[in-house]
Motif scaffolding. Structure first.
Motif, mmCIF file in Angstrom:
data_model
loop_
_atom_site.group_PDB
_atom_site.id
_atom_site.type_symbol
_atom_site.label_atom_id
_atom_site.label_comp_id
_atom_site.label_asym_id
_atom_site.label_seq_id
_atom_site.Cartn_x
_atom_site.Cartn_y
_atom_site.Cartn_z
ATOM 1 N N VAL A 9 1.016 -1.024 0.076
ATOM 2 C CA VAL A 9 -0.260 0.343 0.327
ATOM 3 C C VAL A 9 0.568 1.441 -0.152
ATOM 4 C CG1 VAL A 9 -1.896 1.704 1.437
ATOM 5 C CG2 VAL A 9 -2.191 -0.828 1.117
ATOM 6 N N LEU A 10 2.049 1.118 0.745
ATOM 7 C CA LEU A 10 2.680 1.746 1.055
ATOM 8 C C LEU A 10 3.530 2.340 -1.023
ATOM 9 C CD1 LEU A 10 3.790 4.680 2.441
ATOM 10 C CD2 LEU A 10 5.865 3.067 3.486
ATOM 11 N N ARG A 11 3.637 1.600 -1.548
ATOM 12 C CA ARG A 11 5.025 1.395 -2.271
ATOM 13 C C ARG A 11 3.384 2.152 -3.250
ATOM 14 N NH1 ARG A 11 6.427 -2.731 -2.780
ATOM 15 N NH2 ARG A 11 5.253 -4.165 -4.282
ATOM 16 N N GLN A 12 2.470 1.369 -3.073
ATOM 17 C CA GLN A 12 1.660 2.351 -4.011
ATOM 18 C C GLN A 12 1.138 3.663 -4.222
ATOM 19 O OE1 GLN A 12 1.803 -0.379 -6.604
ATOM 20 N NE2 GLN A 12 -0.042 0.365 -7.465
ATOM 21 N N GLY A 13 1.234 3.991 -2.682
ATOM 22 C CA GLY A 13 0.507 5.423 -2.205
ATOM 23 C C GLY A 13 2.383 6.070 -2.727
ATOM 24 N N LEU A 14 3.118 5.647 -3.254
ATOM 25 C CA LEU A 14 4.915 6.636 -3.537
ATOM 26 C C LEU A 14 3.829 6.622 -4.873
ATOM 27 C CD1 LEU A 14 7.463 5.214 -1.558
ATOM 28 C CD2 LEU A 14 6.442 6.924 -0.901
ATOM 29 N N THR A 66 10.095 2.019 -2.682
ATOM 30 C CA THR A 66 10.279 2.945 -2.869
ATOM 31 C C THR A 66 9.048 2.861 -4.389
ATOM 32 O OG1 THR A 66 11.241 1.143 -4.450
ATOM 33 C CG2 THR A 66 12.956 2.435 -2.732
ATOM 34 N N ALA A 67 9.341 3.612 -5.558
ATOM 35 C CA ALA A 67 8.561 3.868 -6.761
ATOM 36 C C ALA A 67 8.994 3.581 -7.782
ATOM 37 C CB ALA A 67 7.738 5.987 -6.588
ATOM 38 N N GLN A 68 9.908 3.060 -7.016
ATOM 39 C CA GLN A 68 10.890 2.038 -9.284
ATOM 40 C C GLN A 68 9.971 1.362 -9.194
ATOM 41 O OE1 GLN A 68 14.490 2.149 -7.132
ATOM 42 N NE2 GLN A 68 15.341 3.664 -7.128
ATOM 43 N N GLY A 69 10.674 0.771 -10.544
ATOM 44 C CA GLY A 69 10.292 -0.593 -11.201
ATOM 45 C C GLY A 69 8.395 -0.058 -11.767
ATOM 46 N N ARG A 70 8.459 -0.891 -12.697
ATOM 47 C CA ARG A 70 7.124 -0.434 -14.149
ATOM 48 C C ARG A 70 5.831 -0.395 -12.994
ATOM 49 N NH1 ARG A 70 6.685 -5.293 -18.103
ATOM 50 N NH2 ARG A 70 5.625 -3.851 -18.643
ATOM 51 N N GLY A 71 4.820 0.067 -14.393
ATOM 52 C CA GLY A 71 3.473 0.648 -13.123
ATOM 53 C C GLY A 71 2.723 -0.759 -13.255
ATOM 54 N N LEU A 72 1.828 -0.985 -12.134
ATOM 55 C CA LEU A 72 1.002 -1.684 -12.679
ATOM 56 C C LEU A 72 -0.580 -1.039 -13.283
ATOM 57 C CD1 LEU A 72 1.820 -3.138 -8.541
ATOM 58 C CD2 LEU A 72 2.709 -4.390 -11.091
ATOM 59 N N SER A 73 -0.751 -2.478 -13.912
ATOM 60 C CA SER A 73 -2.829 -1.771 -14.880
ATOM 61 C C SER A 73 -3.107 -1.945 -13.330
ATOM 62 C CB SER A 73 -2.974 -2.900 -15.376
ATOM 63 O OG SER A 73 -3.109 -4.454 -14.963
ATOM 64 N N LEU A 74 -4.579 -1.603 -13.168
ATOM 65 C CA LEU A 74 -5.506 -1.534 -11.923
ATOM 66 C C LEU A 74 -5.505 -2.910 -12.080
ATOM 67 C CD1 LEU A 74 -7.126 -0.323 -10.576
ATOM 68 C CD2 LEU A 74 -9.828 -0.822 -11.683
ATOM 69 N N GLY A 75 -5.873 -3.797 -12.777
ATOM 70 C CA GLY A 75 -6.009 -5.222 -12.702
ATOM 71 C C GLY A 75 -5.260 -6.284 -11.504
#
Length: 218
Positions: free
Chosen positions: A38-43, A112-121
């Motif tokens: 949850v923290l990473r998605q928030g970042l 961290t906020a690094q890495g590829r983004g995720l789709s909603l699914g």
């Protein structure tokens, strides 16, 4: 007289809701995979609303299921009621002791906020896995919180659930939407030591409140 009854009822509602709120926070405020996610998605500011809503709703649904099932089971078997009360007391005491032990160690929550983004699914699938594939979630929500919530008087059980749901929603909301401000704070060992000490005290108090149900003669 009516005013006195009204005040008494409000105090009872507040007490039940507060117990649900504090127990919920005490159980979920800990370093773990779900909180890190949850923290990473928030970042990343990525799908924060759906993830926060899912985590909070999953918690309150499991707690409500536990309260409903436990209230029936405890009413049918006084011996089971005492056994579960004893088990809950031991669990809370051990959980509190472990929290106090953690406070003596240096731990941090890093995301961290690094890495590829995720789709909603994909993000929701990960939230589902982190929430429901953890066996401890069922012990915490269905069994432990269900046990404590079912011991509330008939008219107060769902206030307990509401308080627990509020605690979950507050925590995940703060973690998700406040990630950019909270991440540096959560990276400090001192912050988690304070939270663990507070958790230990809360769990000890709740264990003491549950103990008389295991030994009615106390």
């Amino acid at each position: 007289m009516a005013d006195m009854l009204s005040t008494s009822s409000l105090l009872s509602v507040a007490s039940a809701a507060t117990q649900g709120l504090t127990l919920s926070l005490g159980l979920i405020v800990a370093i773990g995979a779900q909180n890190t996610f949850v923290l990473r998605q928030g970042l990343r500011r990525e799908h924060v609303g759906p993830i926060v809503a899912f985590c909070a709703l999953a918690d309150v649904s499991l707690i409500a299921t536990g309260v409903a099932g436990m209230s029936q089971a405890l009413g049918e078997s006084p011996l089971l009621s005492r056994a579960l009360a004893l088990g809950g007391t031991v669990f809370l005491a051990v959980y509190g002791w472990r929290a106090l032990q953690r406070a003596r160690r240096i731990e941090t929550l890093e995301a961290t906020a690094q890495g590829r983004g995720l789709s909603l699914g994909a993000a929701m699938a990960q939230a589902l896995a982190f929430t429901l594939l953890n066996p401890h979630v069922y012990l915490d929500t269905v069994l432990l919180m269900g046990n404590l919530g079912a011991r509330q008087p008939d008219g107060l059980r769902w206030w307990f659930v509401a308080g627990a749901g509020l605690g979950s929603a507050l925590w995940f909301g703060i973690l998700g939407y406040g990630a950019r401000w909270l991440a540096p704070w959560f990276a400090r060992p001192r912050a988690w030591q304070i939270l663990d000490r507070l958790t230990g005290v809360i769990m000890a108090v709740l264990a003491a409140l549950l103990l008389p149900h295991a030994f009615p003669g106390l």
